[in-house]
Design an enzyme around this catalytic site. Structure first.
Site, PDB file in Angstrom:
ATOM      1  CB  SER A 102     -14.973  46.477  -8.316  1.00  0.00           C
ATOM      2  OG  SER A 102     -14.005  46.246  -6.802  1.00  0.00           O
ATOM      3  CE1 TYR A 134     -16.132  42.249  -6.423  1.00  0.00           C
ATOM      4  CE2 TYR A 134     -18.159  42.457  -6.531  1.00  0.00           C
ATOM      5  CZ  TYR A 134     -17.765  42.580  -6.448  1.00  0.00           C
ATOM      6  OH  TYR A 134     -17.321  44.672  -6.318  1.00  0.00           O
ATOM      7  CE  LYS A 184     -18.486  44.610  -9.802  1.00  0.00           C
ATOM      8  NZ  LYS A 184     -20.332  44.799 -10.662  1.00  0.00           N
TER       9      LYS A 184
HETATM   10  C1  WQD Z   1     -10.713  47.004   3.648  1.00  0.00           C
HETATM   11  C2  WQD Z   1     -10.006  46.776   4.424  1.00  0.00           C
HETATM   12  C3  WQD Z   1      -9.171  43.664   5.586  1.00  0.00           C
HETATM   13  C4  WQD Z   1     -13.591  44.200   7.492  1.00  0.00           C
HETATM   14  C5  WQD Z   1     -14.293  44.709  -1.399  1.00  0.00           C
HETATM   15  C6  WQD Z   1     -14.387  44.162  -2.281  1.00  0.00           C
HETATM   16  C7  WQD Z   1     -14.237  45.731  -3.103  1.00  0.00           C
HETATM   17  C8  WQD Z   1     -15.632  46.730  -3.344  1.00  0.00           C
HETATM   18  C9  WQD Z   1     -15.053  46.884  -1.661  1.00  0.00           C
HETATM   19  C10 WQD Z   1     -17.570  45.768  -3.761  1.00  0.00           C
HETATM   20  C11 WQD Z   1      -9.063  45.124   4.063  1.00  0.00           C
HETATM   21  C12 WQD Z   1      -9.697  44.909   6.188  1.00  0.00           C
HETATM   22  C13 WQD Z   1     -12.108  44.743   6.794  1.00  0.00           C
HETATM   23  C14 WQD Z   1     -12.802  43.750   8.732  1.00  0.00           C
HETATM   24  C15 WQD Z   1     -10.828  44.331   8.500  1.00  0.00           C
HETATM   25  N1  WQD Z   1     -16.754  46.400  -3.198  1.00  0.00           N
HETATM   26  N2  WQD Z   1     -11.202  44.922   7.519  1.00  0.00           N
HETATM   27  N3  WQD Z   1     -11.671  44.157   9.467  1.00  0.00           N
HETATM   28  O1  WQD Z   1     -12.093  43.844   0.761  1.00  0.00           O
HETATM   29  O2  WQD Z   1     -10.719  45.792   0.177  1.00  0.00           O
HETATM   30  O3  WQD Z   1     -12.995  45.737  -0.540  1.00  0.00           O
HETATM   31  O4  WQD Z   1     -15.388  46.106  -0.623  1.00  0.00           O
HETATM   32  O5  WQD Z   1     -17.389  46.787  -5.160  1.00  0.00           O
HETATM   33  O6  WQD Z   1     -14.876  45.065  -4.246  1.00  0.00           O
HETATM   34  O7  WQD Z   1     -13.636  43.132  -2.860  1.00  0.00           O
HETATM   35  O8  WQD Z   1     -13.016  46.197   1.282  1.00  0.00           O
HETATM   36  O9  WQD Z   1     -13.707  47.234   3.393  1.00  0.00           O
HETATM   37  O10 WQD Z   1     -13.759  44.592   3.350  1.00  0.00           O
HETATM   38  O11 WQD Z   1     -11.353  45.829   3.900  1.00  0.00           O
HETATM   39  O12 WQD Z   1      -9.667  44.177   8.810  1.00  0.00           O
HETATM   40  O13 WQD Z   1     -13.758  43.713  10.029  1.00  0.00           O
HETATM   41  O14 WQD Z   1      -9.935  46.469   5.691  1.00  0.00           O
HETATM   42  O15 WQD Z   1      -8.751  43.454   5.155  1.00  0.00           O
HETATM   43  O16 WQD Z   1      -7.840  45.706   4.334  1.00  0.00           O
HETATM   44  P1  WQD Z   1     -12.075  45.462   0.633  1.00  0.00           P
HETATM   45  P2  WQD Z   1     -12.913  45.944   3.212  1.00  0.00           P
END
Ligand code: WQD
Length: 335
Positions: A124, A149, A153
């Site tokens: 990731s 997490y 990785k």
């Molecule tokens: C994306 C953006 C949030 C939810 C994670 C893991 C990564 C991978 C993908 C496994 C961010 C914003 C989110 C919400 C929001 N997982 N957000 N409101 O954190 O980039 O990555 O998932 O491989 O390893 O770290 O993905 O979709 O959680 O967030 O504003 O209800 O959306 O702040 O900026 P992230 P995400």
């Protein structure tokens, strides 16, 4: 090739099994269904016309895993089986160390026992932490992990590198995913978050369909054009296809260790995703702005040139496609 796919009933695993079958490979799925359901196998068969072999096994059970290797002639392994919720890993780190690191130790041990030397590993972009430079390339420095997490990785990548150094028959490809979104265009497989989704896109689709009251944008005071965080959102089918390409490259290589960023190479903000979702679904999304989420990085998106050049792979779907497919899937599972 006969490919063992651990976590093959999961979100990315199931889409990769479809691409493997459609590329003419045999897929043998190992899954304990802690994060998926058996009906995924039926839908893979509906999409491809082929039913993958399934073993309901926990990767840490080396006895049962070894029995599968004895029974099936495994040419290579794609290892997806892992827990991936950043927030949960902070609350329950032991679960992550046991499953994510323990699972990879077990799989590589059993591979070695059965002279299987070809591994594609699901990593990731989280290993880059908060990158100093974007787009981020594979040569970027690995930052201290923000969560257990993310640390699992990093440890798994180091484990693979050490096995590679110790065994000159071993071949591996580490794929660093950016943000997988969307669903299969057929609408038959997609993301099945358990409980409240951590990730943005499933939260958006569940809000749009009425399961969630409103989306919270986690902060709009970042140093980005519209104040919200920037990510590289890649269609899950494009990501799945990259696994097949990585595997095929390994099958034509000798002792090699590859690392690839699998992203689109473009950044999109949270507001971009919201606006695009409203456009493709011709709807108004209910959202509010809340405080920043602990551990979020401000911006991260891929320099994907290496994967494009060396894997003969290129992402084809747009964010519009991915959000339409995600919405289509959300509506299908609520029927
Ligand atoms: C994306 C953006 C949030 C939810 C994670 C893991 C990564 C991978 C993908 C496994 C961010 C914003 C989110 C919400 C929001 N997982 N957000 N409101 O954190 O980039 O990555 O998932 O491989 O390893 O770290 O993905 O979709 O959680 O967030 O504003 O209800 O959306 O702040 O900026 P992230 P995400």
């Amino acid at each position: 090739m006969n490919i063992l796919v651990t976590g093959g009933a999961g979100f990315i695993g199931s889409h990769t099994v479809v691409e493997l079958l459609e590329a003419g490979h045999n897929a043998i799925i190992i899954d304990d269904f802690r994060n998926s359901t058996p009906s995924v196998i039926d839908n893979i068969e509906k999409i491809t016309g082929k039913r993958p072999t399934l073993y309901k096994i926990d990767c840490n059970n080396t006895t049962e895993l070894s029995a599968v290797f004895r029974k099936e002639k495994i040419d290579g392994v794609i290892h997806f089986a892992a827990d991936k919720a950043v927030g949960e890993s902070v609350k329950n780190p032991l679960k992550y160390y046991k499953n994510n690191i323990g699972g990879l130790v077990s799989v590589t041990e059993v591979m070695k026992e059965h002279n299987c030397n070809t591994l594609v590993f699901s990593s990731s972009c989280t290993v880059y932490g908060n990158p100093e430079v974007v787009p981020v390339s594979e040569s970027a420095s690995i930052q201290p992990a923000h969560s257990p997490y993310g640390y699992t990785k990093q440890v798994c990548e180091r484990l693979i590198q050490d096995v590679y150094t110790s065994d000159n028959s071993f071949k591996a490809s580490i794929l660093r995913y950016f943000n997988p979104i969307g669903a299969h265009p057929s609408g038959l497989i997609g993301e099945l978050p358990i409980g409240t989704p951590n990730n943005l896109v499933p939260y958006i689709t569940q809000t749009a369909i009425g399961i969630r009251e409103e989306l919270t944008v986690f902060g709009n005071d970042y140093n980005t054009p519209d104040g919200s965080c920037i990510r590289d959102y890649i269609h899950v089918v494009d990501l799945a296809k990259a696994h097949v390409k990585a595997l095929e490259k390994l099958s034509h290589s000798e002792h090699i260790l590859d690392i690839f960023n699998i992203g689109t190479g473009n950044g999109a903000s949270v507001y971009d995703i919201i606006k695009t979702f409203e456009k493709v679904t011709d709807s108004k999304l209910n959202y509010k702005v809340g405080k920043r989420r602990e551990g979020d990085v401000e911006r991260v998106y891929a320099d994907n040139k290496k994967a494009i050049q060396e894997l003969n792979w290129k992402p084809k779907y747009t964010i519009d496609d991915a959000l339409m497919h995600a919405w289509n899937w959300e509506q299908n599972i609520r029927k």
